[in-house]
Design a protein around this motif. Structure first.
Motif, PDB file in Angstrom:
ATOM      1  N   THR A  28       0.862  -1.177   0.000  1.00  0.00           N
ATOM      2  CA  THR A  28       0.000   0.000   0.000  1.00  0.00           C
ATOM      3  C   THR A  28       0.903   1.233   0.000  1.00  0.00           C
ATOM      4  O   THR A  28       2.120   1.126   0.195  1.00  0.00           O
ATOM      5  N   SER A  29       0.319   2.396  -0.171  1.00  0.00           N
ATOM      6  CA  SER A  29       1.114   3.614  -0.209  1.00  0.00           C
ATOM      7  C   SER A  29       1.766   3.931   1.129  1.00  0.00           C
ATOM      8  O   SER A  29       2.750   4.670   1.177  1.00  0.00           O
ATOM      9  N   ALA A 204      -5.927   5.369  -2.962  1.00  0.00           N
ATOM     10  CA  ALA A 204      -4.649   6.011  -2.647  1.00  0.00           C
ATOM     11  C   ALA A 204      -4.209   5.781  -1.211  1.00  0.00           C
ATOM     12  O   ALA A 204      -3.087   6.154  -0.838  1.00  0.00           O
ATOM     13  N   ASN A 205      -5.072   5.212  -0.368  1.00  0.00           N
ATOM     14  CA  ASN A 205      -4.719   4.937   1.029  1.00  0.00           C
ATOM     15  C   ASN A 205      -4.136   6.159   1.744  1.00  0.00           C
ATOM     16  O   ASN A 205      -3.123   6.078   2.437  1.00  0.00           O
ATOM     17  N   PRO A 231      -8.256   9.701  -1.228  1.00  0.00           N
ATOM     18  CA  PRO A 231      -7.229  10.509  -1.893  1.00  0.00           C
ATOM     19  C   PRO A 231      -6.521  11.459  -0.931  1.00  0.00           C
ATOM     20  O   PRO A 231      -5.402  11.896  -1.219  1.00  0.00           O
ATOM     21  N   LEU A 232      -7.176  11.782   0.182  1.00  0.00           N
ATOM     22  CA  LEU A 232      -6.599  12.637   1.216  1.00  0.00           C
ATOM     23  C   LEU A 232      -6.647  11.898   2.557  1.00  0.00           C
ATOM     24  O   LEU A 232      -7.476  10.999   2.743  1.00  0.00           O
ATOM     25  N   PRO A 233      -5.795  12.267   3.498  1.00  0.00           N
ATOM     26  CA  PRO A 233      -5.886  11.665   4.835  1.00  0.00           C
ATOM     27  C   PRO A 233      -7.227  11.974   5.489  1.00  0.00           C
ATOM     28  O   PRO A 233      -7.856  12.999   5.211  1.00  0.00           O
ATOM     29  N   ASN A 257     -11.201   4.558   7.876  1.00  0.00           N
ATOM     30  CA  ASN A 257     -10.469   5.191   8.962  1.00  0.00           C
ATOM     31  C   ASN A 257     -11.282   6.265   9.679  1.00  0.00           C
ATOM     32  O   ASN A 257     -10.729   7.033  10.469  1.00  0.00           O
ATOM     33  N   ILE A 258     -12.576   6.309   9.426  1.00  0.00           N
ATOM     34  CA  ILE A 258     -13.475   7.163  10.195  1.00  0.00           C
ATOM     35  C   ILE A 258     -13.958   6.366  11.401  1.00  0.00           C
ATOM     36  O   ILE A 258     -14.250   5.181  11.299  1.00  0.00           O
ATOM     37  N   VAL A 259     -14.038   7.029  12.541  1.00  0.00           N
ATOM     38  CA  VAL A 259     -14.384   6.353  13.792  1.00  0.00           C
ATOM     39  C   VAL A 259     -15.622   7.001  14.398  1.00  0.00           C
ATOM     40  O   VAL A 259     -15.695   8.230  14.513  1.00  0.00           O
TER      41      VAL A 259
END
Length: 383
Positions: A28-29, A204-205, A231-233, A257-259
């Motif tokens: 992964t990236s 894009a991770n 595409p963005l963090p 990665n949303i909590v």
């Protein structure tokens, strides 16, 4: 609910960590997986009914064994003796009870992941007790099959992995990008080599800042990507997400990665994510992810659960997608992984571009496949 459902309590918890060596690392990236880990958890109630769940363990590299220890030493004592009747109440209670512990050590993610696995196991137990497939516990009449797409494909491995996945019946694919500035050109060349009917997505991770993401979407303008994922963090400024949304002509996706429900509500309100992708073993389990799926669909978004783990989590992801409805796709990693493929049959079947659930109660999984025993690296049993 029956009297048994109201009074049965959780009396036993098992957790098992596994690691499978692999020949080809999964890139992964942000990093490389050099083996395939998984943590499977089993809970049992005072009537002897049981359920299976899975805990996210892909990252960090030592995560699987840590999750087993975390369950044994910090969380099991909060679970044993508790009611086995209401998974949603169980989920809310366990999140509340562990919040200070997670803050104290700065490890909200691992706590969330263990809770997700326990929530899946309790839903499996409750459905098994009721004699119904898990998807029917969530929504009566939920279909037994959902469409899939092939993932886990790094851009440099696409020419080898996509033909094999097409032969296996997949018609939609997600390719990992974010490695270097040549990814856009490589993705465009790949798109030209594939049949026009092929659905091609990119992930894009979280690799880029806003200028890099803008350059990518401009290079891919008109290519007809199914979606562009992370595409963005996840912590990028809302105004950066808004600027990218205005510039992109493809749907933007994210959610693994949303909590928390509040985090997903904020993401939905912001309006940038067309495709919403919570991960059932990473946060929320069945309780949280099904709630997110319903909210996303009610707001006209597409629900496509993220998943890159073992066979129990895949079966749970398929059950939530089937119950949620909509036109979502189930993510299926096409890299070799016995921790996933050993469950085909008991947990469901893949083929013809679909995942087909069993009609057995719960998730349909009775025991861990015997062949996985040689990959076990840690275990615990709590009573």
């Amino acid at each position: 609910m029956t009297e048994g459902q109201r009074t049965a309590s959780i009396t036993r918890i098992e957790a098992h960590a596994f690691r499978v060596p692999i020949k080809a690392p999964v890139a992964t990236s942000f990093g490389v997986m050099r083996d395939r880990p998984a943590v499977f958890v089993r809970i049992e109630d005072s009537d002897g009914c049981f359920g299976w769940g899975e805990v996210f363990a892909n990252w960090p590299a030592a995560g699987a064994e840590h999750r087993v220890a975390l369950l044994e030493r910090d969380i099991a004592g909060l679970v044993l003796g508790q009611s086995a009747a209401d998974p949603e109440a169980f989920f809310r209670r366990l999140c509340a009870l562990t919040r200070i512990r997670a803050v104290q050590c700065g490890e909200q993610g691992p706590f969330d992941q263990v809770i997700a696995g326990l929530d899946i196991a309790l839903w499996d137990l409750v459905a098994r007790r009721a004699g119904r497939p898990l998807r029917h516990m969530l929504r009566e009449g939920a279909p037994g099959a959902v469409p899939t797409y092939a993932s886990g494909i790094a851009i440099d491995a696409a020419d080898a992995l996509i033909p094999a996945a097409r032969d296996a019946g997949f018609g939609a694919f997600k390719v990992k990008v974010g490695f270097d500035q040549g990814d856009a050109a490589r993705l465009l060349a790949l798109k030209e080599r594939l049949p026009a009917t092929t659905v091609l997505c990119a992930d894009a991770n979280q690799a880029w800042d806003l200028p890099a993401a803008l350059a990518f979407v401009q290079a891919l303008r008109g290519a007809g990507l199914g979606w562009l994922e992370e595409p963005l963090p996840v912590f990028a400024r809302p105004e950066d997400w808004a600027a990218l949304t205005r510039a992109a002509d493809m749907p933007l996706a994210g959610g693994e990665n949303i909590v928390g429900l509040a985090g997903f509500e904020a993401a939905l309100m912001a309006g940038s994510l067309t495709v919403v992708q919570p991960d059932v073993v990473k946060w929320g389990g069945i309780s949280g992810c099904f709630a997110v799926a319903k909210r996303a669909l009610a707001q006209g978004r597409r629900y496509c659960p993220h998943f890159l783990g073992g066979g129990i989590g895949l079966a749970a992801s398929g059950a939530v997608l089937a119950a949620a409805g909509g036109d979502g796709l189930l993510e299926v990693d096409v890299n070799p992984n016995p921790l996933r493929s050993a469950f085909e049959g008991p947990g469901g079947a893949l083929g013809g571009g679909e995942w087909r659930a069993r009609e057995a109660p719960g998730l349909g999984i009775e025991v861990l496949p015997e062949a996985l025993g040689r990959y076990r690296t840690a275990s615990c049993e709590c009573r």
